[in-house]
Write an enzyme that holds these catalytic residues in place. Structure first.
Site, short mmCIF file in Angstrom:
data_model
loop_
_atom_site.label_atom_id
_atom_site.label_comp_id
_atom_site.label_asym_id
_atom_site.label_seq_id
_atom_site.Cartn_x
_atom_site.Cartn_y
_atom_site.Cartn_z
N CYS A 194 -9.98 6.23 2.65
CA CYS A 194 -8.89 6.64 1.76
C CYS A 194 -9.35 7.48 0.58
CB CYS A 194 -8.12 5.42 1.27
SG CYS A 194 -9.04 4.34 0.15
N SER A 247 2.67 -3.20 5.22
CA SER A 247 2.78 -4.03 4.02
C SER A 247 4.23 -4.16 3.56
CB SER A 247 1.91 -3.48 2.89
OG SER A 247 2.29 -2.16 2.55
N SER A 270 0.81 -1.22 0.00
CA SER A 270 0.00 0.00 0.00
C SER A 270 0.84 1.26 0.00
CB SER A 270 -0.92 0.01 1.22
OG SER A 270 -0.14 0.10 2.41
N CYS A 313 -13.55 -3.34 0.45
CA CYS A 313 -12.33 -3.40 -0.35
C CYS A 313 -11.65 -4.76 -0.19
CB CYS A 313 -11.38 -2.27 0.06
SG CYS A 313 -9.85 -2.19 -0.91
#
Length: 359
Positions: free
Chosen positions: A195, A13, A8, A97
């Site tokens: 986001c 991550s 990301s 998502c």
């Protein structure tokens, strides 16, 4: 194992991808381009995030690509977010998502290209039991646990999930590890906002897309106590920003109790009216078989709320959950994660709530 690391642009991550390399896996990094807009300061979908992910992949020493999922994200997450709020419901876009993008569209493409697993920086754990069932469990660190937003995952998805951070005791250690590895994202702030809403003002963002819709605010006795420019800007349990024209007769604070999309009305009342004794709706399961026979479990109705002991059972093809003690301010459209100990049994999409008469 051939692993596709979803990166990301954040520290979690990046460290997850690095740990996958340390474990001897053949790792390729990929950043998901979810928006063509360059707006936004924090999140996971800005050009800056893509640059951070690319730099982290270079430091780790793995190939890196950017894949465009903006059309799927628009349809499955953003459009769903707008339609749910328009219908008086309160969705969780991060959960959507995970369900439709990271562990559906991305996973399908990964498998088609010969990858064995998708690696992410989620704090959760997956175990394979003796019966061949993949079990989703909470992370070792409950403070960082993200199993709530993964509760929609099913066996076909869990089989290919790889969560290297699941047993990590704290986020502090992840940042320390990132710093030791020379990853420049080690001090990058966490993202807590939606986001795709740069301003963090959900009401204003929705108003730009839905348009102004003037309506009434009424109390639980049916009396008009104010007005609004869009019921979609409110959510159950909200107290701030109501701008009521008259005080409550009992002097107590008033909260949003319900949103009636057909009449475009917002209903307010005392906190005790937010009590919920039963939840029900459509459900998915991580591998557990729910039946009409009640089972003891616990239910978590928000990403960061405490779990509450409950029973769960099937009634008329929907999952019914009855907490041992009332939960408050639960909105239709929210998700509830069902647990037994640390194991996630499944996810309930809350379509109905019920309050029992006081004894």
């Amino acid at each position: 194992m051939k692993v596709l690391a979803a990166m990301s642009g954040g520290v979690d991550s990046a460290v997850a991808a690095a740990r996958a390399v340390d474990m001897g896996h053949d790792v390729v990094g990929v950043h998901l381009a979810l928006s063509r807009s360059a707006s936004g300061k924090r999140g996971c979908c800005t050009p800056r995030d893509a640059q951070d992910a690319a730099q982290a992949a270079q430091t780790i020493g793995i190939p890196f690509y950017v894949w465009d999922f903006s059309e799927e994200f628009q349809e499955k997450v953003i459009d769903n977010f707008i339609s749910e709020y328009s219908a008086g419901r309160t969705p969780n876009p991060c959960l959507r998502c995970n369900e439709h993008i990271k562990f559906s569209s991305l996973l399908r493409r990964a498998l088609a290209l010969g990858f064995d697993a998708v690696c992410t920086g989620h704090y959760a754990r997956v175990f394979l039991d003796e019966d061949g069932t993949y079990q989703l469990h909470r992370a070792s660190s409950w403070a960082k646990d993200q199993s709530y937003v993964l509760a929609v995952l099913q066996q076909a998805q869990l089989k290919h999930c790889y969560f290297p951070l699941g047993a990590t005791p704290s986020k502090k250690l992840v940042r320390q590890e990132a710093d030791e590895r020379g990853l420049k994202v080690s001090k990058k702030p966490d993202s807590h906002d939606v986001c795709f809403i740069p301003s963090s003002n959900t009401g204003a963002w929705l108003s730009q897309r839905i348009g102004r819709r003037d309506g009434d605010i009424i109390d639980d006795l049916g009396q008009r106590v104010g007005s609004h420019t869009g019921a979609f800007a409110y959510t159950v349990g909200q107290r701030k920003g109501l701008r009521l024209s008259s005080p409550a007769w009992d002097g107590k604070p008033r909260y949003v109790l319900d949103i009636e999309p057909i009449s475009n009305t917002v209903v307010v009342g005392p906190r005790e009216s937010l009590r919920v004794d039963e939840l029900s709706g459509a459900f998915t399961t991580t591998g557990w078989c729910f039946t009409s026979r009640p089972i003891e479990c616990s239910v978590q109705v928000r990403a960061h709320s405490d779990p509450v002991s409950a029973i769960a059972f099937i009634r008329d093809d929907v999952l019914v959950v009855r907490p041992d003690e009332p939960v408050f301010a639960v909105a239709k459209g929210q998700s509830a994660a069902i647990y037994r100990g640390t194991r996630v049994l499944g996810q309930l999409m809350i379509d109905n709530t019920k309050k029992y008469a006081s004894s």
